[in-house]
Design a protein around this motif. Structure first.
Motif, short mmCIF file in Angstrom:
data_model
loop_
_atom_site.label_atom_id
_atom_site.label_comp_id
_atom_site.label_asym_id
_atom_site.label_seq_id
_atom_site.Cartn_x
_atom_site.Cartn_y
_atom_site.Cartn_z
N VAL A 150 -23.88 125.18 57.04
CA VAL A 150 -22.55 125.72 56.74
C VAL A 150 -21.85 124.85 55.68
O VAL A 150 -21.81 123.63 55.78
N VAL A 151 -21.29 125.54 54.67
CA VAL A 151 -20.54 124.84 53.60
C VAL A 151 -19.07 124.83 53.99
O VAL A 151 -18.48 125.88 54.28
N ILE A 152 -18.47 123.64 53.99
CA ILE A 152 -17.06 123.48 54.37
C ILE A 152 -16.31 122.91 53.18
O ILE A 152 -16.77 121.97 52.52
N VAL A 153 -15.14 123.50 52.90
CA VAL A 153 -14.26 122.98 51.84
C VAL A 153 -13.35 121.95 52.48
O VAL A 153 -12.45 122.27 53.24
N GLU A 154 -13.62 120.69 52.18
CA GLU A 154 -12.88 119.60 52.81
C GLU A 154 -11.50 119.40 52.18
O GLU A 154 -10.51 119.15 52.87
N GLU A 155 -11.41 119.48 50.86
CA GLU A 155 -10.15 119.22 50.16
C GLU A 155 -10.10 120.08 48.91
O GLU A 155 -11.13 120.30 48.25
N ILE A 156 -8.91 120.58 48.57
CA ILE A 156 -8.77 121.45 47.42
C ILE A 156 -7.59 120.98 46.57
O ILE A 156 -6.53 120.60 47.10
N THR A 157 -7.76 120.92 45.26
CA THR A 157 -6.66 120.61 44.32
C THR A 157 -6.58 121.78 43.35
O THR A 157 -7.15 122.85 43.59
N THR B 37 -7.85 121.86 40.32
CA THR B 37 -9.07 122.05 39.53
C THR B 37 -10.32 121.54 40.21
O THR B 37 -11.40 121.59 39.63
N THR B 38 -10.21 121.04 41.45
CA THR B 38 -11.39 120.50 42.14
C THR B 38 -11.43 120.99 43.57
O THR B 38 -10.41 121.39 44.15
N ALA B 39 -12.64 120.96 44.13
CA ALA B 39 -12.85 121.29 45.54
C ALA B 39 -13.92 120.37 46.07
O ALA B 39 -15.03 120.27 45.49
N THR B 40 -13.61 119.63 47.16
CA THR B 40 -14.58 118.74 47.78
C THR B 40 -15.32 119.52 48.86
O THR B 40 -14.70 120.04 49.79
N LEU B 41 -16.66 119.59 48.72
CA LEU B 41 -17.48 120.39 49.62
C LEU B 41 -18.38 119.48 50.44
O LEU B 41 -18.82 118.42 49.98
N SER B 42 -18.67 119.93 51.66
CA SER B 42 -19.68 119.25 52.49
C SER B 42 -20.57 120.31 53.11
O SER B 42 -20.15 121.45 53.29
N TRP B 43 -21.79 119.92 53.44
CA TRP B 43 -22.76 120.85 54.03
C TRP B 43 -23.75 120.05 54.87
O TRP B 43 -23.76 118.81 54.85
N THR B 44 -24.54 120.74 55.62
CA THR B 44 -25.58 120.07 56.41
C THR B 44 -26.93 120.35 55.76
O THR B 44 -27.14 121.39 55.14
N ARG B 45 -27.78 119.40 55.95
CA ARG B 45 -29.10 119.45 55.30
C ARG B 45 -29.95 120.56 55.92
O ARG B 45 -30.00 120.72 57.14
#
Length: 1093
Positions: free
Chosen positions: A669-676, A678-686
């Motif tokens: 699952v891809v999670i959007v951790e932080e949004i500005t 012009t940027t988006a910090t994404l995390s996911w599981t292997r």
């Protein structure tokens, strides 16, 4: 010479037939339970199915060799035939296929026979008898009754003698069963009495009830009323109501329009017969009008209503009163069901598909301004019995205990009674009955028969039938002898399962000596002899003896002990890449006297080589070795592959592991951790690396403005395979994005992850200026500025708009105007102080709620030049034919308001300019030919210029007269002489009339058939010489020429060229007659060239 193996085959078949005959002769009286299975039956108590052989330890086979590669041996085929024949000859008690149903028989039917259906199966076939109201039908005593199979035929049926409940009885030597009851009713509708009915007289405003008094009928009837004459029916409304319970017509408040004759019409619901009552006159009294009075309920539902579950219930309620009462309904201590409907101006409450929860007290209330009254009644829902648990056929040994239970639901609660062979069964002796349970302690042969459990309440009865069969037979073994092959060092079981009833006593011998039991040789509870850790010393013959009071039998088990089989599967572990192929080899080492069979498995499931033939292939290399080829391997082919080798002695299973390297699986699952903005910090599981390490990740985004998924820039760049988070950069502010992640390894690119939830980047000041800023045109004193709008993708936030800045060349300060619509593409500024074509410096910027963005580059745009201000000059017009005038002019002096094109207006003298016509030039041409004009007519003509702003002034009118029309008379009396390829042609001159243009010459048209080229010759004389260039057929036409144009065309001359021919001819118009027969013949010869002259 015969084959040497035929005597052996014959002996084998005879031996098998002997075994088969002995088995059938000693077979117990079994029961084909499968024929009597009920789909909704409960589990069988103490049931016993046909004996079947079960084997454990070693594999038991009926004949030698112990393990055969052929699927059917001779004895197994005989055994199958025996089972089939036993099914066909199985004897059992009667089972109903069809039970009698309720019948409503129309007395006026042309078919004078009533048929009550009944059919049962059984072996022997059952016989039938019938009961009417519990009295047996005697077909011999009454000729009206007859039987066809199980059906009862009643001839000349009558309600007096044949109405009632019917029951069918089916019986054979195994027992008797009774069918459910079926009610026979008769449908009829008698006529109304012919006696005249008295009139009814009431005051206006008074209520009245007109009685229907229906004739004798069966079953239900439908009521309606006719007003004055058929088919004028009484329409029901809030004032008039027809009760389907009483049949009466109720009028709550009589009006003068109600005066007339009323006839009750009834219809039988089965026969559709209709009858009419005598008329009932309704008149008004003359002694006054009835005053207002409170409602009085004249028809209502009973105080207690019984209804079967699932039917539609109709509750009636209607009142007389003045003014007309209104009817309302409610349910005491509850709500009226939502499915209920109000009919006939709320006089009927209809509840479809009534259920138990719909029971309760219902109230109808009638009200008018003078008062109100109410009626209450209780609705009770009943249900006939329905089975929850039924009894099933059972086979038992004598002395066993039988327990049956049947259970039904219903309202009121059902009671139970039991029947055996159609007669009541009560608790006595070994029989014990408690409601729906029956117990028979120590069943005997006399207890065999057909049993029925009857569940009933006052609304119906249901039957559950079953047969009890008590088995009795001497022991018999179906397969004898049997061969058992065991594996050295393993346990082996020798089964002893004879068919016998009652249960036999079992003993085991080896040779002539009784087997002594110990820790290694044990007798199990099911009479199976178990040998632990078998050795070759255990080989030999073992005899099982079964004995009961009806006889005894013996079975011999021949035990062989073989070496254990070994299986080698290679390679045991292998790694491959997607798309490659691999071969697994399975080799079995076993006793050579035994055949071996192989089977391949994938993840514990057998491989279907027909279904999966595209990837799997079974290869038999040797008798004891098989290969499995796996082609074009996919990721799904990774797993455990098993090879099972089987002989008649034992089975060995071996597994190998196949690892498949391929592109990575989708990340988690891809999670959007932080949004500005012009940027988006994404995390996911292997995700799975599929046996090849993940090297990098690719981050992708999708927005409403993108064409599908697009790769985005990241920080860090690249995103390595050991990372599970990264930042997507250079995004557009205030845009909704979805993100996904794709993993990459040395094999390739894997499938993408599932998309993240949609997120919107934060707002920011606009960063993109409008493009293609331009302008011009517009009305006088206007500055028109246009641009391409900024896409929503780049507006960066809410409140987006444009800032239009401009200044005249040479000035310093900028004028700025706000355009608040994001979709705007133009802005117009008007100032009457600046002259046309004034140059302006212009730039367009953007803004939103976050602030002002950039401006476009400065461009120079001129203000509008305005519409043309001067008229064209030097306008000239002259006629060129009877229908054409050429007009020429010069453009106005250069300056603001230059025309882009011109408009020419023209009209005839003595006509208004407004009625004239207009033609425009395509561009700024300075001449035009006016066409379609009338001949010899004077025209007035003006010219004016126009552009996108508007039209300029028109010139002063000039005049021109069209020429006279050309002569209408065509050239006539055409004469021609052909000499070789030359044709001399002459005609009579054409004389113009007074209103026609003078003839100034002639035009001769020469054209060859089949060719597109034409030759035109002009001459001032009424004759000419033509040269025909080549052989063929030519057509000649002549026209007169005048200043007004070309005249009418002459008739055609057709000339066929032929060398060496000199001919004369004379031709007039098509409608003229030839001058002589000689010339006609000559023309025909020339027109049809066949043979040479």
């Amino acid at each position: 010479m015969g084959s040497p193996w035929k005597p052996f085959l014959l002996l084998s078949v005879i031996s098998g037939l002997s075994d088969f005959a002995r088995a059938v002769a000693a077979r117990p009286i079994s029961y084909a339970a499968v024929l009597r299975m009920k789909p909704d039956s409960s589990s069988v108590l103490n049931s016993r199915s046909r004996p079947r052989q079960h084997h454990s330890g070693g594999l038991v086979t009926p004949d030698w060799p112990a393990f055969s590669s052929h699927p059917l041996s001779a004895l197994s085929l005989l055994s199958s035939q025996e089972d089939y024949r036993s099914e066909e000859s199985e004897e059992f008690g009667p089972v109903f296929i069809q039970e009698p149903d309720d019948v409503i028989f129309p007395l006026d039917s042309d078919e004078k026979k009533v048929v009550m259906h009944c059919e049962a199966r059984g072996n022997p076939p059952p016989t039938y008898s019938w009961y009417i109201n519990r009295t047996e039908v005697d077909a011999e005593a009454d000729y009206r009754y007859s039987f066809i199979d199980g059906n009862l035929i009643i001839t000349n049926a009558s309600e007096i003698t044949d109405y009632g409940k019917y029951q069918c009885k089916a019986e054979n030597s195994f027992g008797t069963v009774l069918s459910r009851d079926a009610l026979l009713q008769f449908a009829y509708l008698s006529a109304f009495s012919g006696k005249a009915r008295g009139g009814v007289s009431v005051r206006e405003g008074q209520g009245v009830v007109l009685m229907c008094t229906p004739p004798a009928h069966s079953p239900e009837i439908i009521y309606s009323w006719v007003f004055n004459e058929f088919p004028s029916f009484v329409a029901e409304d809030s004032r008039r109501f027809i009760s389907q319970d009483t049949g009466n017509l109720y009028i709550s408040k009589v009006q003068p329009s109600d005066v007339g004759s009323y006839i009750c019409l009834v219809k039988n619901t089965v026969t559709n017969a209709r009858v009419l009552s005598p008329p009932t006159p309704l008149t008004l009294k003359t002694d006054g009008v009835m005053g207002e009075y409170e409602p009085k309920i004249e028809v209502h539902f009973p105080t207690s209503v019984l209804a079967a579950k699932g039917v539609t219930v109709r509750l009636e309620c209607f009142a007389l009163g003045n003014p007309v009462p209104t009817i309302t309904w409610r349910k005491i201590n509850g709500n009226i069901p939502k499915k209920a409907r109000l009919r006939k101006s709320q006089a009927v409450l209809e509840i479809p598909n009534i259920q138990l929860e719909d029971s309760g007290t219902y109230e109808c209330k009638a009200e008018n301004p003078r008062g109100g009254t109410a009626f209450k009644g209780h609705l009770q829902v009943y249900t006939p019995p329905q089975w929850v648990r039924m009894i099933n056929d059972t086979q038992m040994d004598s002395g066993e205990k039988l327990q049956w239970e049947c259970k039904a639901i219903g309202r009121p609660r059902p009671t139970y009674r039991w029947l055996r062979n159609g007669l009541p069964l009560t608790s006595q002796g070994q029989v014990e009955i408690v409601n729906g349970e029956v117990t028979i302690h120590k069943v005997q042969q006399t207890d065999s028969g057909m049993y029925q459990c009857v569940a009933e309440n006052k609304y119906g009865a249901i039957y559950s039938n079953a047969e009890l069969k008590i088995l009795a037979s001497a022991p018999v073994f179906v397969h004898n002898p049997i061969r058992v092959i065991a594996t050295l060092g393993k346990d082996v079981s020798l089964e002893c399962k004879p068919r016998a009833s009652p249960k036999p006593r079992i003993t085991w011998k080896r040779g002539d000596r009784r087997i002594q039991l110990n820790k290694r040789i044990m007798l199990l509870r099911n009479n199976t002899l178990r040998i632990v850790n078998s050795s070759r010393a255990d080989e030999g013959n073992y005899v099982c003896r079964a004995e009961n009071q009806l006889g005894s039998a013996e079975m011999t088990a021949i035990l062989w002990v073989k070496d254990a089989m070994r299986v080698e599967l290679s390679p045991s572990r292998v790694e491959v890449t997607v798309g490659e192929s691999v071969v697994l080899s399975c080799k079995a080492t076993h006793d050579t006297s035994l055949d071996v069979a192989f089977q391949w498995f994938f993840n514990q499931k057998p491989i279907n080589f027909q279904q999966d033939g595209g990837h799997f292939e079974y290869i038999q290399t040797q008798s004891s070795t098989v290969d499995l080829m796996i082609r074009s391997i996919l990721l799904k082919h990774a797993g455990k592959y098993g090879c099972r080798a089987q002989t008649s002695a034992d089975t060995v299973f071996s597994e190998a592991e196949l690892l498949v390297r391929g592109p990575p699986g989708p990340p988690g699952v891809v999670i959007v951790e932080e949004i500005t903005d012009t940027t988006a910090t994404l995390s996911w599981t292997r995700g799975l690396d599929n046996h090849s390490p993940i090297s990098t990740y690719n981050l992708q985004a999708r927005s409403p403005f993108s064409l599908g998924w697009q790769t985005v820039k990241t920080d860090p760049d690249p995103v390595t395979g050991d990372m599970e988070s990264a930042m997507a950069v250079e995004l557009n502010p205030w845009v909704e994005y979805e993100f996904r992640v794709v993993a990459i390894n040395a094999i390739g690119t894997g499938d993408p992850s599932a998309p993240s939830r949609g997120v919107r980047t934060k707002e920011a000041v606009p960063s993109v200026a409008p493009a293609n800023v331009s302008g011009g045109n517009g009305r006088r004193h206007e500055l028109v500025i246009s641009w391409e709008p900024v896409s929503e993708e780049f507006q960066n936030g809410e409140g987006f708009g444009y800032i239009v800045a401009f200044r005249a060349n040479g000035t310093r300060g900028w004028k700025e105007k706000m355009v608040t619509s994001a979709d705007s593409t133009t802005y117009k500024y008007r100032d009457e102080t600046f002259p046309p074509l004034t140059p302006f410096e212009v730039k367009v910027g953007v803004y939103n709620n976050k602030g002002d963005g950039p401006f476009s580059k400065v461009v120079v745009i001129h203000s509008a030049e305005g519409e043309p201000r001067e008229a064209p000059s030097d306008v000239k017009a002259y006629s060129i034919s009877s229908s054409e005038i050429r007009v020429t002019w010069k453009p106005p002096n250069p300056g603001p308001g230059r025309p882009r094109a011109y408009e020419v207006s023209y009209w005839k003298d003595m006509e208004q300019e407004e009625s004239g016509k207009k033609q425009r030039t395509v561009k700024n041409e300075t001449s035009m030919v006016l066409t379609g004009l009338e001949g010899n007519s004077l025209y007035l003509i003006t010219v004016k210029g126009f552009n996108s702003i508007g039209q300029g002034p028109a010139t002063a009118p000039v005049t021109a007269r069209t020429r006279k029309a050309p002569p209408a008379q065509p050239p006539t009396n055409l004469m021609w002489i052909q000499e070789g390829n030359n044709v001399s042609l002459s005609w009579d001159p054409v004389k113009a009339k007074d209103n026609e243009s003078d003839v100034i010459g002639y035009m001769v048209l020469l054209k060859q058939e089949g060719r597109g080229h034409n030759q035109v010759t002009r001459t001032i004389n009424p004759s000419t010489m033509l040269s025909l260039p080549e052989g063929g057929t030519y057509i000649i036409e002549v026209r007169a020429l005048s200043e007004g144009g070309e005249g009418a065309v002459s008739s055609q001359v057709r000339v066929v060229t032929s060398s060496g021919v000199r001919a004369k001819s004379n031709q007039c118009s098509v409608h003229c007659l030839p001058q002589s027969l000689t010339w006609t013949a000559l023309v025909l010869v020339l027109l049809v060239p066949s043979a040479s002259w």
